[in-house]
Design an enzyme around this catalytic site. Structure first.
Site, PDB file in Angstrom:
ATOM      1  N   HIS A 402       2.817  -7.796  -1.342  1.00 37.01           N
ATOM      2  CA  HIS A 402       2.004  -7.332  -0.230  1.00 37.01           C
ATOM      3  C   HIS A 402       2.122  -8.214   0.996  1.00 37.01           C
ATOM      4  CE1 HIS A 402       0.874  -4.430  -3.171  1.00 37.01           C
ATOM      5  NE2 HIS A 402       0.582  -3.677  -2.131  1.00 37.01           N
ATOM      6  N   CYS A 714       4.984   7.518   1.354  1.00 35.02           N
ATOM      7  CA  CYS A 714       4.481   6.394   2.150  1.00 35.02           C
ATOM      8  C   CYS A 714       4.917   5.020   1.637  1.00 35.02           C
ATOM      9  CB  CYS A 714       2.955   6.442   2.234  1.00 35.02           C
ATOM     10  SG  CYS A 714       2.157   6.178   0.652  1.00 35.02           S
TER      11      CYS A 714
HETATM   12  C1  PEP Z   1       3.480   2.441  -3.111  1.00 39.51           C
HETATM   13  O1  PEP Z   1       3.253   2.115  -4.278  1.00 39.51           O
HETATM   14  O2  PEP Z   1       4.569   2.905  -2.704  1.00 39.51           O
HETATM   15  C2  PEP Z   1       2.420   2.285  -2.101  1.00 39.51           C
HETATM   16  C3  PEP Z   1       2.571   2.749  -0.892  1.00 39.51           C
HETATM   17  O3  PEP Z   1       1.323   1.581  -2.475  1.00 39.51           O
HETATM   18  P1  PEP Z   1       1.261  -0.024  -2.509  1.00 39.51           P
HETATM   19  O4  PEP Z   1       2.576  -0.535  -1.992  1.00 39.51           O
HETATM   20  O5  PEP Z   1       0.115  -0.460  -1.662  1.00 39.51           O
HETATM   21  O6  PEP Z   1       1.061  -0.305  -3.942  1.00 39.51           O
END
Ligand code: PEP
Ligand code: MG
Length: 803
Positions: A402, A714
């Site tokens: 993240h 996304c």
């Molecule tokens: C994903 O898993 O692609 C997503 C957009 O969620 P995160 O990256 O926040 O887990």
């Protein structure tokens, strides 16, 4: 035997993980029958590993390894041969026992001599009289004539040969089996470290005055080039991790704690430092409670009394805070009981201050910084003014951690997983974070520095040019329109999304404000924050995802320790089990929508039908309750993320409970391929262009069409130009990506026709690997001016001229 090796394995592995650990229980390994029959002890191994951790120069580290191994195994010679970068030769990289002059000079072809034979056959060789073996080749520089006994093992890391480790002795019989097994174990444990040293290069070159200049390879965390002074970000120690320790210098300890308390008080007065910009205003009330507690005479008096009794400052602080928190916990009054958490938060802040003389004060000189550390948390980032962060280098983490995602959103170049880099040795050095190549450059010499400056300027000009596209649609030359939405999480990054022409928010990661908070934010605090986001984008839609913690997203104030966190208490599983949190979040979002009307709710980590059923019920109840209380909230559209394969397979059964679908390609790739998205060791296996992922994406799109469910994507895949071309061919017409990448992807889409992509998609259906797929797409990307490393053509060209 098996158990001996198991123990050796476990012990060495533990040491590799905890090289700096001070108190390691001494553990004696068995007698190996090696002349003069001394037992290698674990303390010697510890020293090897500590050397690895402490020494910066690869040649010194390798020298230390062979020296310690020779002592440990009580042999005459220990040598390390490493493959050259072109994989054509093996070069003596370090030796104890052969002539030092041969280091960097003694060179063998990959199948030449005994060492070459080990490399070519990838097998161990244990001989009693090496010079009489047909394959033996005498290398004059080494002066190795007197040695008969020879044992060599291949060094392999992630299926790749990196070199050969050899021990030799004067005796004329082979080494005992135990020694062989031990060397194999050691080799397998050291291979990872040696591979990193090998990839740094320079180990077979003569030392030169340019020694300070080094390049380190990592992973492409977030695109862009950043240049600045290296600022070391140390992980925050939590109060729980402080152990008993004493200090004789009472005055120094007292001065340190007093200064830390004053600093935290001042920080609170100025609204929690830089964190304040990103947090709702009502937090100020909490800050004044903290201030009162900090200034209470009891707190200081108790800490100082403990220091007088011999404790050091952190230990005195921990005990005082624990005792006070316990007193609050015992109180009958619920308000007072809740203050236990506050006092712990204060203690943590004072501890951070006490241990973090490295961190810049609010008045830090306005200088370009590259933040470097093991893993830089979102809270760490929030401590610095954004304009000061020119780059991020993490020695751990992957493209999908993240930190990388946030860096992407904020347009900060980031390089992740640079395992061989030791930032603590290079504080204040000039460093370049090259997020395009996944590389960091330490102490670049003047001509290279000038070249990077030129590229940074050029990139800025390019981004400014792209601004002209802001109000243009992302439409292919044959009229296929793609909605480009943005992924966001901090209030501070609402502006870049809007500036770069985002048509809404495809993913609002609501956990990010939770992660930079000191405790769970209240419904009112959340309301303030969500309202600002919805208002900033209204009337454009905003998909607000409910709290998705777990995995690598941990809250500093709520410990979820699990042995397999990605398969554990994540996303909707966690929030359904903690319904009070979910309800207050839903209520805050609904209320924030009242005068904006653009909220869509999005549910993370769905893997079962009953999760969506329960979620929908919670939303309906919240709407009813709020309406009864006079809030004119409306029932928003509810979407689910497809991240878990079961959600994909159950789509028709989930459809009655959802209004739209958003694919999280990061997690979907992770769970389809069984590859941890955050583990640099398997990052070469993580690719959203894996044929299985593409099959899944086509299926999801077809199913959603049949079910009349709007679908978007996304994950980070939407920022990958090769992937965007395939998604467009499949028919995906809504993508959500970091603001930084929107103009580039728009430029790409505007330069291709969808029709021309269809044959490409058809060809990829025949491919067996992501490498083949990327190779198929590369020529088309080149023709539209997009180089392999995500850089627009002109910058890629510039990079080639760098020395
Ligand atoms: C994903 O898993 O692609 C997503 C957009 O969620 P995160 O990256 O926040 O887990
Ligand atoms: Mg996800």
């Amino acid at each position: 035997m098996a158990s001996i090796m198991q123990k050796a394995f476990t012990v060495v592995q533990t040491l590799l993980c905890h090289a700096a650990c001070a108190s390691i229980v001494l553990y004696t390994l068995p007698d190996f029958g090696i002349r003069p029959m001394l037992q290698p002890s674990l303390s010697a191994l510890t020293t090897i590993v500590e050397q690895i951790a402490r020494t910066g120069d690869p040649r010194d580290v390798m020298g230390n390894i062979v020296q310690r191994l020779r002592e440990l195994m009580q042999v005459d010679v220990c040598s390390l041969y490493l493959c050259t970068p072109d994989h054509q030769h093996l070069i003596l990289a370090a030796t104890e026992g052969l002539s030092a002059n041969a280091v960097g000079k003694a060179k063998l072809k990959l199948d030449e001599g005994l060492v070459g034979h080990i490399a070519a056959s990838l097998s161990t060789l244990n001989l009693g009289d090496a010079p009489t073996d047909d394959r033996f080749v005498f290398i004059p520089e080494t002066h190795e004539m007197p040695y008969h006994r020879f044992l060599g093992v291949p060094l392999l890391h992630l299926r790749k040969l990196i070199g050969v480790l050899v021990i030799q002795g004067r005796e004329r019989d082979p080494f005992p089996q135990e020694a062989e097994a031990f060397l194999i174990t050691i080799a397998s444990q050291l291979a990872g470290t040696l591979s990193q040293l090998q990839s740094q290069g320079g180990w077979y070159e003569k030392r030169s005055p340019r020694d300070g200049y080094r390049r380190f390879t990592g992973l492409k965390g977030a695109p862009g080039l950043g240049l600045g002074k290296l600022w070391l970000v140390r992980p925050h120690l939590s109060l729980d991790q402080i152990d008993a320790a004493c200090s004789a210098d009472h005055d120094a300890e007292k001065a340190a704690i007093t200064a830390a308390i004053i600093a935290v008080t001042e920080e609170l007065e100025s609204g929690s430092g830089h964190l304040g910009q990103h947090l709702p205003g009502d937090l100020n009330a909490l800050f004044s409670v903290y201030q009162m507690m900090l200034q209470s005479p009891e707190l200081s008096q108790q800490i100082l009394a403990r220091i007088d009794a011999g404790d050091n400052a952190p230990w005195a602080l921990k005990q005082t805070i624990s005792a006070m928190a316990e007193q609050f916990r015992q109180a009958d009054d619920p308000y007072l009981r809740a203050r236990a958490e506050d006092i712990c938060n204060i203690g943590q802040r004072v501890l951070n201050q006490l241990l973090s003389s490295e961190r810049p004060s609010i008045e830090a000189p306005d200088e370009a910084l590259i933040l470097a550390g093991e893993l830089i948390s979102i809270a760490d980032l929030a401590e610095f003014p954004l304009h000061q962060i020119h780059g991020i280098i993490c020695t751990q983490g992957s493209v999908l951690s993240h930190t990388a995602i946030l860096a992407n959103a904020l347009g900060i170049p980031a390089v992740m997983g640079v395992e061989q880099f030791t930032p603590e040795h290079h504080r204040g050095a000039n460093v370049i974070a090259d997020g395009h190549r996944g590389e960091c450059v330490l102490n670049p010499p003047a001509p290279l520095l000038a070249e990077y400056r030129r590229m940074i300027d050029e990139e800025q000009r390019f981004m400014q040019e792209l601004e002209r596209l802001r109000d243009q649609p992302a439409v292919t030359t044959d009229g296929f329109l793609v909605n480009l939405l943005t992924n966001t999480g901090l209030l501070a990054d609402a502006t870049p999304g809007l500036q770069r022409g985002a048509e809404g928010v495809g993913l609002y990661r609501s956990e990010i404000p939770f992660m930079i908070h000191d405790s769970f934010p209240t419904e009112q605090e959340q309301f303030g924050l969500y309202h600002k986001v919805l208002k900033a984008y209204a009337p454009r839609p905003v998909n607000m995802r409910t709290l998705d913690i777990g995995g690598d997203k941990q809250l500093p104030y709520f410990d979820i320790s699990e042995s397999n966190p990605y398969l554990g208490w994540r996303g909707i599983r966690f929030t359904l089990d903690n319904a009070q949190l979910l309800i207050s979040q839903i209520r805050a979002m609904l209320r924030a929508d009242v005068d904006n009307g653009n909220l869509r709710l999005l549910v993370p980590m769905v893997s079962r039908v009953d999760e969506m059923q329960s979620f929908r019920r919670y939303v309906e109840k919240a709407v009813d309750a709020l309406n009864r209380d006079g809030h004119p909230v409306r029932m928003p559209e509810i979407g689910m993320m497809i991240e878990v394969p079961s959600a994909m397979l159950l789509l028709p059964r989930l459809a009655p409970y959802v209004d739209f679908v958003s694919i999280g390609s990061n997690d979907l790739t992770q769970y389809l391929l069984a590859v941890d998205r955050n583990n640099p060791r398997v990052s070469n296996l993580f690719d959203h262009l894996h044929p299985a992922v593409l099959v899944a994406l086509e299926q999801i799109h077809q199913q959603c069409e049949a079910l009349h469910l709007p679908v978007s994507l996304c994950g980070e895949m939407a920022s990958d130009p090769a992937a965007v071309l395939l998604l467009t061919a499949m028919g995906y017409s809504t993508l959500s990506l970091s603001a930084y990448n929107i103009p580039r992807i728009k430029l790409l889409l505007r330069s291709v026709s969808r029709e021309s992509l269809q044959p490409l998609l058809e060809q990829t259906r025949q491919c067996n690997s992501e490498t083949e797929i990327r190779a198929l797409i590369a020529p088309l990307l080149e023709t539209v001016g997009w180089s392999q490393d995500k850089r627009p053509g002109l910058l890629a060209k510039g990079a080639e001229t760098a020395p």
